[in-house]
Design an enzyme around this catalytic site. Structure first.
Site, PDB file in Angstrom:
ATOM      1  CG  ASP A  82      36.520  29.532  22.216  1.00  0.00           C
ATOM      2  OD1 ASP A  82      35.981  28.576  23.308  1.00  0.00           O
ATOM      3  OD2 ASP A  82      36.997  29.396  21.506  1.00  0.00           O
ATOM      4  CG  ASP A  88      42.945  35.092  23.175  1.00  0.00           C
ATOM      5  OD1 ASP A  88      43.763  34.800  24.032  1.00  0.00           O
ATOM      6  OD2 ASP A  88      41.676  34.409  22.457  1.00  0.00           O
ATOM      7  CD  GLU A 111      39.916  29.981  18.363  1.00  0.00           C
ATOM      8  OE1 GLU A 111      41.395  30.934  18.489  1.00  0.00           O
ATOM      9  OE2 GLU A 111      39.465  29.165  18.871  1.00  0.00           O
ATOM     10  CD  GLU A 112      41.097  34.729  19.328  1.00  0.00           C
ATOM     11  OE1 GLU A 112      39.926  35.836  19.708  1.00  0.00           O
ATOM     12  OE2 GLU A 112      41.072  34.290  19.554  1.00  0.00           O
ATOM     13  CG  ASP A 130      43.857  29.520  17.248  1.00  0.00           C
ATOM     14  OD1 ASP A 130      44.257  31.292  17.940  1.00  0.00           O
ATOM     15  OD2 ASP A 130      43.437  28.422  18.406  1.00  0.00           O
ATOM     16  CG  LEU A 132      47.603  33.291  22.316  1.00  0.00           C
ATOM     17  CD1 LEU A 132      49.458  33.148  21.706  1.00  0.00           C
ATOM     18  CD2 LEU A 132      48.046  35.087  23.394  1.00  0.00           C
ATOM     19  CG  ASP A 133      45.129  26.930  20.245  1.00  0.00           C
ATOM     20  OD1 ASP A 133      43.972  26.799  20.261  1.00  0.00           O
ATOM     21  OD2 ASP A 133      45.254  25.508  21.147  1.00  0.00           O
ATOM     22  CD  GLU A 289      41.912  25.537  16.896  1.00  0.00           C
ATOM     23  OE1 GLU A 289      42.268  25.990  18.253  1.00  0.00           O
ATOM     24  OE2 GLU A 289      41.163  24.358  16.961  1.00  0.00           O
TER      25      GLU A 289
HETATM   26  P1  AFP Z   1      41.497  27.720  24.342  1.00  0.00           P
HETATM   27  O1  AFP Z   1      41.977  28.261  24.036  1.00  0.00           O
HETATM   28  O2  AFP Z   1      40.491  27.409  25.070  1.00  0.00           O
HETATM   29  O3  AFP Z   1      42.715  27.168  25.948  1.00  0.00           O
HETATM   30  O4  AFP Z   1      41.070  26.165  24.343  1.00  0.00           O
HETATM   31  C1  AFP Z   1      42.474  25.189  23.867  1.00  0.00           C
HETATM   32  C2  AFP Z   1      42.048  24.357  23.123  1.00  0.00           C
HETATM   33  O5  AFP Z   1      41.182  24.960  21.389  1.00  0.00           O
HETATM   34  C3  AFP Z   1      43.143  23.268  22.630  1.00  0.00           C
HETATM   35  O6  AFP Z   1      44.504  24.181  22.778  1.00  0.00           O
HETATM   36  C4  AFP Z   1      43.195  22.003  23.766  1.00  0.00           C
HETATM   37  O7  AFP Z   1      43.921  21.102  23.320  1.00  0.00           O
HETATM   38  C5  AFP Z   1      41.932  22.368  23.685  1.00  0.00           C
HETATM   39  O8  AFP Z   1      41.046  23.136  23.163  1.00  0.00           O
HETATM   40  C6  AFP Z   1      41.286  21.852  24.988  1.00  0.00           C
HETATM   41  O9  AFP Z   1      39.734  21.151  25.326  1.00  0.00           O
HETATM   42  P2  AFP Z   1      39.681  20.309  26.505  1.00  0.00           P
HETATM   43  O10 AFP Z   1      39.482  21.934  27.472  1.00  0.00           O
HETATM   44  O11 AFP Z   1      38.213  20.762  26.497  1.00  0.00           O
HETATM   45  O12 AFP Z   1      39.992  19.826  26.592  1.00  0.00           O
END
Ligand code: AFP
Length: 343
Positions: A82, A88, A111-112, A130, A132-133, A289
């Site tokens: 990512d 983050d 995660e980082e 994690d 900052l998800d 997560e």
């Molecule tokens: P990001 O941290 O890259 O925005 O990903 C978010 C995530 O881990 C989670 O929070 C979401 O539910 C999921 O991924 C979204 O994934 P999609 O964009 O593939 O639906």
């Protein structure tokens, strides 16, 4: 329906309801309930306070995003591939500092970070986080979250951290929670005695108990899944989506796990990130997560599986292991599981 996916042994609503008035601060709540911890020595309480403190700092930065130059990608990628966003990185620094300075945690998984960190101290706990998800949502002002799990280390204190300390099944969590940076900021956590939610009052700098003894409705009418990937879903998964449509359920998908989970916790619903062509093992990470949210879901009366098995029963083989994730209202998760098992 049989509660096969909820082995939480959660106390009944009556017995677990905690007699505290609204207006109770997080600090006081932690103090008042410290004797619920299996090994009540104050260290776990301190870790929870440290997490709360770091979340206040991150909350401040999240709220300033757009005002100063902290938005956008920092130019590097984490191990999962990512893009790392500046927030983050900042959140990782804040939580790492807060969790490592007191000596209660002896190892940290984030995660980082590519590998776990052995903090070389006598701490009894291992933290997975994690920081900052949902970071791809930062630039568009959508809710994001922090997810954390706390385990007791298995190997003797004073020795180097072992794989068995890090790769523990989610059923070994002693506490877990999340912080949602949304229209208000909330911290929701469990120590295995139900789930309690606290809302941040920014002018006082305090979290206050706002959602005591949270219960997830057993049935729900919301399904949250990225249907853009539906062409590559398995036949049972496609059948479940069709079932949701036949039932006239509502589709709601933010793409920010904590926000989607929190809404479904309050209103009843299911969040699914299944295996897809792009992510054949699912996208989300088991250790930092899924396990925390699975623990919270079960403690609130819901369930979490990978479509076949209870998430909390899975022993991770690697640090950044991914899994398919079905989490939410008990009957909805069981229905999705029935279709998977019938295939
Ligand atoms: P990001 O941290 O890259 O925005 O990903 C978010 C995530 O881990 C989670 O929070 C979401 O539910 C999921 O991924 C979204 O994934 P999609 O964009 O593939 O639906």
């Amino acid at each position: 329906m049989q509660r096969s996916f909820n082995n939480a042994n959660t106390p009944s609503i009556e017995s677990s309801r905690i007699a505290v008035p609204i207006g109770t601060t997080l600090d006081r709540f932690i103090k008042n309930n410290q004797d619920q911890f299996a090994y009540a020595s104050g260290e776990l309480s301190q870790l929870l306070r440290d997490i709360a403190l770091a979340s206040k700092v991150v909350n401040r930065e999240v709220n300033k995003a757009g005002l100063i130059d902290i938005m956008g990608a920092v130019g590097s990628q984490n191990l999962a591939g990512d893009d790392q966003q500046k927030l983050d990185v900042l959140a990782n620094i804040r939580f790492t500092r807060a969790l490592t300075k007191g000596g209660e945690a002896s190892a940290l998984v984030s995660e980082e970070l590519d590998t776990f960190v052995d903090l070389n101290n006598d701490g009894k706990y291992v933290i997975a986080i994690d920081p900052l998800d949902g970071s791809s949502n930062i630039d568009v002002n959508v809710s994001i979250g922090t997810i954390f799990s706390i385990y007791r280390r298995k190997s003797p204190v004073g020795t180097p951290i072992q794989e068995e300390d890090i790769l523990q099944p989610g059923s070994e969590q002693v506490a877990a929670g999340y912080v949602l940076y949304g229209s208000s900021t909330m911290l929701v956590y469990t120590t295995g005695h139900g789930v309690n939610g606290f809302t941040y009052e920014p002018t006082l700098g305090e979290y206050f108990l706002s959602h005591p003894d949270m219960r997830m409705p057993v049935d729900g009418k919301i399904y949250s899944v990225n249907e853009g990937s539906a062409n590559s879903f398995s036949a049972p998964m496609k059948a479940y989506i069709q079932y949701c449509k036949d039932q006239r359920y509502t589709a709601r998908y933010i793409g920010s796990l904590v926000a989607d989970f929190h809404r479904n916790l309050l209103k009843g619903g299911i969040y699914i990130y299944p295996a897809t062509a792009k992510d054949p093992k699912g996208k989300l990470r088991l250790i930092y997560e899924c396990n925390a949210l699975a623990f919270i879901a079960e403690q609130a009366g819901g369930a979490a599986t990978n479509g076949h098995e209870r998430i909390l029963d899975l022993t991770p083989a690697t640090l950044h292991q991914r899994t398919a994730f079905y989490v939410g209202s008990l009957n909805m998760v069981e229905k999705a599981g029935e279709l998977e098992s019938a295939s």
